[in-house]
Scaffold this motif. Structure first.
Motif, mmCIF file in Angstrom:
data_model
loop_
_atom_site.group_PDB
_atom_site.id
_atom_site.type_symbol
_atom_site.label_atom_id
_atom_site.label_comp_id
_atom_site.label_asym_id
_atom_site.label_seq_id
_atom_site.Cartn_x
_atom_site.Cartn_y
_atom_site.Cartn_z
ATOM 1 N N GLU A 27 -4.503 30.725 70.496
ATOM 2 C CA GLU A 27 -5.316 32.233 70.077
ATOM 3 C C GLU A 27 -5.120 33.083 71.246
ATOM 4 O OE1 GLU A 27 -9.735 33.637 69.282
ATOM 5 O OE2 GLU A 27 -9.228 31.524 68.445
ATOM 6 N N ALA A 28 -5.133 34.450 70.992
ATOM 7 C CA ALA A 28 -4.875 35.759 72.246
ATOM 8 C C ALA A 28 -3.745 35.370 72.823
ATOM 9 C CB ALA A 28 -6.063 35.288 73.347
ATOM 10 N N VAL A 29 -2.690 34.696 72.535
ATOM 11 C CA VAL A 29 -1.209 34.871 73.007
ATOM 12 C C VAL A 29 -0.559 35.262 71.727
ATOM 13 C CG1 VAL A 29 0.768 33.305 73.688
ATOM 14 C CG2 VAL A 29 -1.716 32.896 74.628
ATOM 15 N N SER A 30 0.578 36.135 72.553
ATOM 16 C CA SER A 30 1.230 37.053 71.350
ATOM 17 C C SER A 30 2.581 37.529 71.855
ATOM 18 C CB SER A 30 0.479 38.323 70.794
ATOM 19 O OG SER A 30 0.260 39.237 71.800
ATOM 20 N N THR A 44 2.483 37.889 75.995
ATOM 21 C CA THR A 44 1.136 38.614 76.284
ATOM 22 C C THR A 44 0.028 37.607 76.248
ATOM 23 O OG1 THR A 44 2.203 40.695 75.263
ATOM 24 C CG2 THR A 44 0.186 40.730 75.643
ATOM 25 N N TYR A 45 -0.842 37.741 77.038
ATOM 26 C CA TYR A 45 -2.196 36.713 76.830
ATOM 27 C C TYR A 45 -3.114 37.616 77.413
ATOM 28 C CZ TYR A 45 -1.458 36.757 82.041
ATOM 29 O OH TYR A 45 -1.329 36.834 83.270
ATOM 30 N N SER A 46 -4.405 37.314 77.098
ATOM 31 C CA SER A 46 -5.778 37.933 77.368
ATOM 32 C C SER A 46 -6.107 37.622 78.553
ATOM 33 C CB SER A 46 -6.653 37.574 76.001
ATOM 34 O OG SER A 46 -7.143 36.300 75.954
ATOM 35 N N ASN A 47 -6.235 36.483 79.195
ATOM 36 C CA ASN A 47 -6.714 36.063 80.290
ATOM 37 C C ASN A 47 -6.206 34.755 81.071
ATOM 38 O OD1 ASN A 47 -8.030 33.766 79.198
ATOM 39 N ND2 ASN A 47 -9.560 34.737 78.244
ATOM 40 N N LYS A 50 -6.004 31.559 79.284
ATOM 41 C CA LYS A 50 -4.946 31.496 78.288
ATOM 42 C C LYS A 50 -3.606 31.254 78.941
ATOM 43 C CE LYS A 50 -7.446 31.766 74.727
ATOM 44 N NZ LYS A 50 -7.532 30.558 73.807
#
Length: 88
Positions: A27-30, A44-47, A50
């Motif tokens: 989750e939160a990785v794209s 791309t990641y959120s924090n 992650k």
């Protein structure tokens, strides 16, 4: 945030397929892109948590980050991951 991680044991499209499928489930990785020629993964990641999760997942799959220990166990895991990626 966007980053590129350079990894070890990346050999072919089977490896890339396994890595892409597994990292895309976090989750939160794209935007996971694997470059076999450069042995790199862009995502791309959120924090930072992650990003640490991504690196841990890569290690479990047998693709440790450049500069980390790359023992026989990691190499064997990468061959299995590669084979699975080729079959799926």
């Amino acid at each position: 945030m966007k980053t590129t991680i350079y990894i070890q044991n990346l050999k072919c499209g089977g490896c890339a397929n396994t890595i892409t499928k597994n990292l895309s489930t976090i989750e939160a990785v794209s935007e996971v892109t694997v470059n076999v020629e450069e042995s790199s993964i862009s995502l791309t990641y959120s924090n930072d948590e992650k990003l640490a999760e991504v690196k841990d997942k890569l290690k479990v799959l047998g693709y440790p980050e450049d500069g980390e220990a790359n023992g026989l166990g990691a190499k064997a895991k990468s061959y299995v991951s590669c084979a699975i990626g080729k079959m799926s």
